[in-house]
Design an enzyme around this catalytic site. Sequence first.
Site, PDB file in Angstrom:
ATOM      1  N   ASN A 113     -24.407 -30.278 -30.908  1.00 19.43           N
ATOM      2  CA  ASN A 113     -25.842 -30.584 -30.967  1.00 19.43           C
ATOM      3  C   ASN A 113     -26.402 -30.530 -32.389  1.00 19.43           C
ATOM      4  O   ASN A 113     -27.602 -30.358 -32.580  1.00 19.43           O
ATOM      5  CB  ASN A 113     -26.620 -29.675 -30.010  1.00 19.43           C
ATOM      6  CG  ASN A 113     -26.424 -28.195 -30.320  1.00 19.43           C
ATOM      7  OD1 ASN A 113     -25.756 -27.840 -31.287  1.00 19.43           O
ATOM      8  ND2 ASN A 113     -27.024 -27.343 -29.508  1.00 19.43           N
ATOM      9  N   HIS A 116     -28.093 -25.527 -35.811  1.00 19.95           N
ATOM     10  CA  HIS A 116     -28.460 -24.205 -35.298  1.00 19.95           C
ATOM     11  C   HIS A 116     -29.818 -23.797 -35.869  1.00 19.95           C
ATOM     12  O   HIS A 116     -30.149 -24.144 -36.991  1.00 19.95           O
ATOM     13  CB  HIS A 116     -27.411 -23.173 -35.728  1.00 19.95           C
ATOM     14  CG  HIS A 116     -27.834 -21.744 -35.511  1.00 19.95           C
ATOM     15  ND1 HIS A 116     -27.715 -21.124 -34.288  1.00 19.95           N
ATOM     16  CD2 HIS A 116     -28.402 -20.833 -36.354  1.00 19.95           C
ATOM     17  CE1 HIS A 116     -28.180 -19.877 -34.392  1.00 19.95           C
ATOM     18  NE2 HIS A 116     -28.595 -19.678 -35.631  1.00 19.95           N
ATOM     19  N   GLU A 127     -28.526 -13.194 -39.509  1.00 18.76           N
ATOM     20  CA  GLU A 127     -27.732 -14.409 -39.744  1.00 18.76           C
ATOM     21  C   GLU A 127     -27.767 -14.821 -41.220  1.00 18.76           C
ATOM     22  O   GLU A 127     -26.770 -15.317 -41.760  1.00 18.76           O
ATOM     23  CB  GLU A 127     -28.258 -15.537 -38.852  1.00 18.76           C
ATOM     24  CG  GLU A 127     -28.001 -15.271 -37.371  1.00 18.76           C
ATOM     25  CD  GLU A 127     -28.699 -16.262 -36.441  1.00 18.76           C
ATOM     26  OE1 GLU A 127     -28.563 -16.115 -35.223  1.00 18.76           O
ATOM     27  OE2 GLU A 127     -29.383 -17.186 -36.934  1.00 18.76           O
TER      28      GLU A 127
HETATM   29  P1  ADP Z   1     -29.420 -22.641 -29.142  1.00 17.29           P
HETATM   30  O1  ADP Z   1     -28.443 -23.125 -30.210  1.00 17.29           O
HETATM   31  O2  ADP Z   1     -30.378 -23.722 -28.735  1.00 17.29           O
HETATM   32  O3  ADP Z   1     -30.108 -21.341 -29.520  1.00 17.29           O
HETATM   33  P2  ADP Z   1     -27.690 -21.059 -27.406  1.00 17.29           P
HETATM   34  O4  ADP Z   1     -27.945 -19.920 -28.337  1.00 17.29           O
HETATM   35  O5  ADP Z   1     -27.935 -20.844 -25.945  1.00 17.29           O
HETATM   36  O6  ADP Z   1     -28.541 -22.358 -27.832  1.00 17.29           O
HETATM   37  O7  ADP Z   1     -26.185 -21.543 -27.554  1.00 17.29           O
HETATM   38  C1  ADP Z   1     -25.538 -21.543 -28.804  1.00 17.29           C
HETATM   39  C2  ADP Z   1     -24.751 -22.834 -28.946  1.00 17.29           C
HETATM   40  O8  ADP Z   1     -23.727 -22.856 -27.946  1.00 17.29           O
HETATM   41  C3  ADP Z   1     -25.542 -24.122 -28.695  1.00 17.29           C
HETATM   42  O9  ADP Z   1     -26.291 -24.561 -29.819  1.00 17.29           O
HETATM   43  C4  ADP Z   1     -24.450 -25.088 -28.318  1.00 17.29           C
HETATM   44  O10 ADP Z   1     -23.737 -25.546 -29.485  1.00 17.29           O
HETATM   45  C5  ADP Z   1     -23.525 -24.201 -27.490  1.00 17.29           C
HETATM   46  N1  ADP Z   1     -23.837 -24.237 -26.050  1.00 17.29           N
HETATM   47  C6  ADP Z   1     -24.929 -23.698 -25.435  1.00 17.29           C
HETATM   48  N2  ADP Z   1     -24.884 -23.904 -24.108  1.00 17.29           N
HETATM   49  C7  ADP Z   1     -23.731 -24.588 -23.868  1.00 17.29           C
HETATM   50  C8  ADP Z   1     -23.101 -25.101 -22.692  1.00 17.29           C
HETATM   51  N3  ADP Z   1     -23.656 -24.951 -21.480  1.00 17.29           N
HETATM   52  N4  ADP Z   1     -21.921 -25.753 -22.830  1.00 17.29           N
HETATM   53  C9  ADP Z   1     -21.341 -25.915 -24.049  1.00 17.29           C
HETATM   54  N5  ADP Z   1     -21.878 -25.450 -25.202  1.00 17.29           N
HETATM   55  C10 ADP Z   1     -23.056 -24.792 -25.121  1.00 17.29           C
HETATM   56 MG    MG Z   2     -29.288 -19.472 -29.840  1.00 15.31          MG
END
Ligand code: ADP
Ligand code: MG
Length: 138
Positions: A113, A116, A127
């Site tokens: 995605n 971060h 971080e």
């Molecule tokens: P964010 O980056 O939006 O804070 P999270 O902290 O929940 O999201 O997750 C960390 C990272 O893990 C995400 O940015 C993404 O790259 C990966 N991720 C999150 N949820 C999933 C999922 N269901 N399947 C695969 N990868 C995921």
């Molecule tokens: Mg996160």
Amino acid sequence: MTNITLTIIKPDAVKDGHAGAILDQITKAGFCVKALKLKQLSAVEAGQFYAVHKERPFYNDLVNYMCSGPVMPAILEKDNAVADFRVLIGATNPANADAGTIRKNFGKSIESNAIHGSDSDENAAIEGAFFFAGLEVC
Ligand code: ADP
Ligand code: MG
């Protein structure tokens, strides 16, 4: 430091040549770059960064993804940095991200995605210190 957040331009976005466009969008949104580097993470380092997710089913894939190529971590400063940056990057899943957000523009999947963003002031400080020594921060 207050009013800071930690971002990482993730491996696929760096590999695909989007780092310049992403940094342009970040600075045009009013964030000031306080520290920036290109860094190849080891699996141990990527695992440490995402240790909070180690019980999640996607953890091993996430670690492999985050060390699949160089990343670009940066410390960013702006009033209300953490919350404003989460708005700028959009939802975790690019498919659900608002139009014009960085994840909508450059993300490929819920895992790949593009970027971060820290989720709290406390984690932004942790971080930031993970990636940068004090002398590397302007
Ligand atoms: P964010 O980056 O939006 O804070 P999270 O902290 O929940 O999201 O997750 C960390 C990272 O893990 C995400 O940015 C993404 O790259 C990966 N991720 C999150 N949820 C999933 C999922 N269901 N399947 C695969 N990868 C995921
Ligand atoms: Mg996160």
